[in-house]
Structures are given as C-alpha cells and as structure tokens.
Design an enzyme around this catalytic site. Structure first.
Site, PDB file in Angstrom:
ATOM      1  N   ASP A  21      28.480 -14.350  30.856  1.00  0.00           N
ATOM      2  CA  ASP A  21      28.775 -14.957  29.760  1.00  0.00           C
ATOM      3  C   ASP A  21      30.219 -14.477  29.348  1.00  0.00           C
ATOM      4  OD1 ASP A  21      28.993 -16.536  27.281  1.00  0.00           O
ATOM      5  OD2 ASP A  21      28.392 -14.681  26.086  1.00  0.00           O
ATOM      6  N   ASP A  39      34.529 -20.465  25.832  1.00  0.00           N
ATOM      7  CA  ASP A  39      33.211 -20.303  25.669  1.00  0.00           C
ATOM      8  C   ASP A  39      32.428 -20.744  26.656  1.00  0.00           C
ATOM      9  OD1 ASP A  39      30.725 -19.211  24.760  1.00  0.00           O
ATOM     10  OD2 ASP A  39      30.589 -20.191  22.661  1.00  0.00           O
TER      11      ASP A  39
END
Length: 492
Positions: free
Chosen positions: A373, A175
């Site tokens: 992301d 992440d």
C-alpha cells in the site's frame, strides 16, 4: 621425547574429533551479520531541509508518452509525475518532531480505514447498513492552505492530472488502497481547503452525468438516484467522506493524450483528512479504479524519500524492470480492491527471523495476508512477526544507545553523538528465497532533529501492510496480467 609429543598430539586430535561428533556446531563460528550504513548526518540535514523548503513553482517535471497512446489507454505505455506532498508547498511546522507525530497520527487513521474496510467485507456488512461515523476534525487541519502532506501528517503522494475539456490540472492523491476516483466540485456545500482551484463542471464540455441504470452506478458500494442521475458516497474508516454526482469525464495525463469517459465522483460535500489534494486517484483492483477503467496490464510507481523535494513517476503498462525481485500478487475473494503480496519471511543481519510457517498467509475467510500500500507510511506486521523481527534487530544493536519509545514505536535509539552507524540489514523474504534488502534509512527513521531514531515497524493484530517508508527508493511494479509484484531498488 618425540614419541611422547606425537602421542599427545594424537590424543588431542582424537578428543577434538569426538567433540566435533558430539557437538557439531560448537567448534564452528556463525558468519558475521550483514550490515548497512545509516548516514545520520545526511538524514538529519534532510529533515531540517524539509522544514525550510521553499518550492520554486508548482510546475511539474515533463510527462512522457509513447506514440502508441490512445484515448482508451489500453496497452499504451505512459507515465505521469509523482511527488511527495511535502515537495509542493512549504510546511507550516517549525519543529521536526511535531511534523513526524502528525504524520504518525494520520497514518494510524489510514490503517484504521483499511482495517475497517476489510472487517466489513469479511463479516458481510454493507456500508449502506451503517450510520455515518461522527469524527471530530481539528480546525487547523481543514483551514491550512498548504499542500505539503508532511506538514499535515500525511504519508500520501501526489500525482498531477488534468480533468475536463479543456483540461484543468489538479494534484490528486495516489491511492492503491481504494477504487473510486473523485474530485471536489463546484458548487461546494462543504469542501475542505485544496491547493488548486476547485473543479467547475460547467466549464467542461466533456462532463456527463452517469445514469442510475448504468453498470458504473451499479458498481458503486454506496449509491442513490436523483432525477435519473447517479449519486455516490465514499466513506473511509477514519471518518472522512465524499458525496456528490457520479459522472464521466476526460482525464488527461500530461499534454500529449487523454482518456475519455472515465467514471469519477464529483464531490460537493467532502470532509476529513484528505486536506490540500483536489481529490483522489484510485489505483485499487476494483472495477471503478483508474487501472481497471483504462484496462492497464500493469502499473508501477517509485516513491521518493518522504523528506525529499524530488519527484518520480507513476507508469502504466511498462512491465517489470529486469532486475526486479518478483513475488506472487495475491487477490482476496472478499475485497477486490487490495493488492496482497506473497511474503514468506523476514531476515535481520542476513539471518532468517524464526517465524511460524504461514504466518503471512491470506486465509480463505479473508483474514491475514500482506498488503502492498502506497498510502500507509509505516509497515505493520502481525504481532508475533513484529516481535520476532524487533527482538532480532535489538539483539544485534546492543552497542547503540537506546532511548524511550515514541508514539507507535517501541524501539528507539539516541544517535545524537554519531555521524553514521553500522546496523544489521533488514530484508523482506519472498518465495524461492528471494529477498529485498532495505536501505538503513528505510527502517531507522529520525523522530526529531536532534538524533532520536526509531525502528520503523509496528505490530498489527492480523493484517500486515508494507508501507511507503519501507518502499522509498524502490520501484514497485504490479503486473496485473500475470499476478506478479516486482520490487526494483534505486529506480526513482
């Protein structure tokens, strides 16, 4: 007669000259749009394959380290395997459309989480001031034993790391949008289903609680103290959370090296949309992220196709590939976690999309900007930019049969009668006119197994996010030391 013909020709040339002065572009022809080929047959075959995929084992590909690897991790070049969650265990879905819809639902929760995090920071609201968010979690999402993110609606990717001494191997979610590393721990007062056995701190000789007066504890956004030991809590905008002891542990990247005293959460109460992963490896820009703790000068990852059973690598300190399209890495004064990239424009069919100047800029208040992301699946674009991109694409695909929109997609096509199609190229444009052309399969994706394809972008009110569907097959390198982002195609 010859004199008359000559006069006529002279007159025509004169008229043409005058017209060219009055209408300089009327006589010129625009270059044909650049195109890419979408292999519909191969795409649908791969979609069917992920539904019936049976992994042979949970063994990962070999992990490589160079000889300079040290216990601090600083300056060492090393890599760990990276998998799509769907490659680890067989999906329980039998229908591809249901699989995609569950992915999109989870992806929307992910974007809500990032947006909430950002809005709190911009408005100066500390999470400790908030009441816990009550979120209804579907029982099936918590009870299913499979680790396939595709089966659970996840756009996430897994890496395999060791925790403790002796090391036990766990699948951890990768992440780039968060900092705190954490893992589910025994004893569990409330834990979700994961594929690996839950980590038992009593079996590790390197497990060490963090004291309340440590810099690591003070770096947490939400913490408490019990018997002089630090407690942590991380709450995500989608209602998921993890609570437990904040500790240091030894983290192993393969069998050839380890990093001592890595601060991470040992979660005894965990609930939400994680499902199947043992925990999370935070690669954000904050002080508690893995990249910050090992003092990485750079890291890169390459995401395989979401429906692929293949794997790639997460690399630390390897630098940018020589053929990278390079853009500025921008950091926000409001949130140090997120990585913003200097996107300046978009193009369709080789022609620039008409956008207002600075539409993707990150302003001083922390609004706007473009995140890179790996946890978000579908690229979000500021609404005005999205509309312009979509309209430009639609204007060049009028020969393709359309169909109704699905979920967050408003532009879809019926390609059931085609084995392949030629579509206009789509590209991200960065400073100095550098552009990254996307493969057709990264912006026209199947919504079912019968041939419905949708334009894989969605509108956003302010924040734009380059998601992992558009990143597939591209090595994304974040040069933290020199504030650069590199995109290198076909480097998985």
């Amino acid at each position: 007669m010859a004199s008359s013909s000559s006069s006529n020709l002279s007159f025509l040339f004169f008229i043409s000259f005058i017209l060219s002065l009055l209408f300089p572009f009327s006589l010129s022809r625009s270059p044909p749009p650049t195109t890419a080929v979408l292999d519909v047959s191969a795409s649908l075959k791969q979609a069917q394959h992920i539904l019936s995929f049976h992994p042979q084992s949970s063994e990962t590909r070999p992990v490589s380290f160079n000889s300079s690897f040290s216990s601090s991790g600083s300056g060492s070049v090393f890599s760990v395997p990276l998998h799509s969650r769907g490659s680890i265990h067989k999906t329980h879905h039998t229908d591809y459309k249901n699989l995609v819809l569950s992915r999109l639902e989870r992806d929307s929760a992910r974007v809500d989480s990032l947006t909430t995090e950002l809005e709190l920071a911009i408005n100066g609201v500390h999470k400790s001031e908030l009441k816990p968010v009550v979120t209804e979690i579907e029982p099936e999402a918590l009870s299913t034993p499979v680790t396939s993110g595709t089966s659970l609606g996840s756009g996430e990717y897994f890496t395999r790391v060791g925790i403790g001494s002796p090391a036990k191997q766990f699948y951890m979610v990768l992440d780039t949008g968060s900092d705190v590393n954490w893992i589910q721990c025994e004893p569990c007062s409330e834990c979700y289903q994961q594929s690996d056995p839950i980590f038992d701190p009593s079996a590790s000789s390197s497990y060490t609680p963090v004291s309340c007066d440590s810099s690591q504890c003070s770096s947490l956004r939400e913490s408490a103290c019990r018997d002089g030991k630090c407690l942590y809590q991380v709450r995500y905008g989608d209602g998921s959370y993890t609570v437990g002891d904040f500790v240091t542990e030894t983290v192993s990247f393969g069998n050839s090296g380890n990093i001592n005293d890595v601060a991470l959460g040992c979660g005894h109460t965990n609930e939400g949309l994680f499902v199947a992963a043992a925990g999370l490896l935070g690669l954000g820009g904050g002080p508690l992220s893995m990249t910050s703790q090992i003092k990485a000068t750079s890291f890169s990852y390459c995401l395989v196709d979401r429906d692929s059973a293949g794997s790639s690598t997460l690399d630390f300190n390897a630098g940018l590939p020589g053929d990278s399209v390079v853009a500025p890495l921008i950091r926000s004064r409001k949130v140090d976690t997120f990585y913003y990239v200097g996107l300046t424009g978009l193009s369709v069919g080789g022609q620039p999309v008409q956008l207002p100047p600075g539409i993707f800029d990150l302003d001083q208040s922390g609004n706007g900007g473009v995140l890179v992301d790996c946890g978000t699946a579908i690229t979000r674009l500021q609404t005005q930019a999205y509309n312009a991109l979509r309209d430009a694409f639609v204007s060049l695909t009028r020969d393709l049969p359309t169909t109704s929109g699905v979920a967050l997609f408003d532009t879809c096509y019926d390609l059931s009668s085609r084995s392949s199609v030629s579509v206009p190229t789509v590209a991200f444009v960065f400073g100095d006119g550098k552009s990254l052309d996307l493969p057709a399969k990264n912006y026209l994706i199947p919504l079912d197994s019968s041939g419905t394809y949708c334009f894989a972008f969605a509108p956003s009110s302010s924040l734009s996010i380059i998601g992992n569907v558009q990143q597939q097959g591209t090595r994304v390198s974040l040069d933290l030391a020199n504030n650069r982002v590199g995109f290198s195609s076909n480097k998985c």
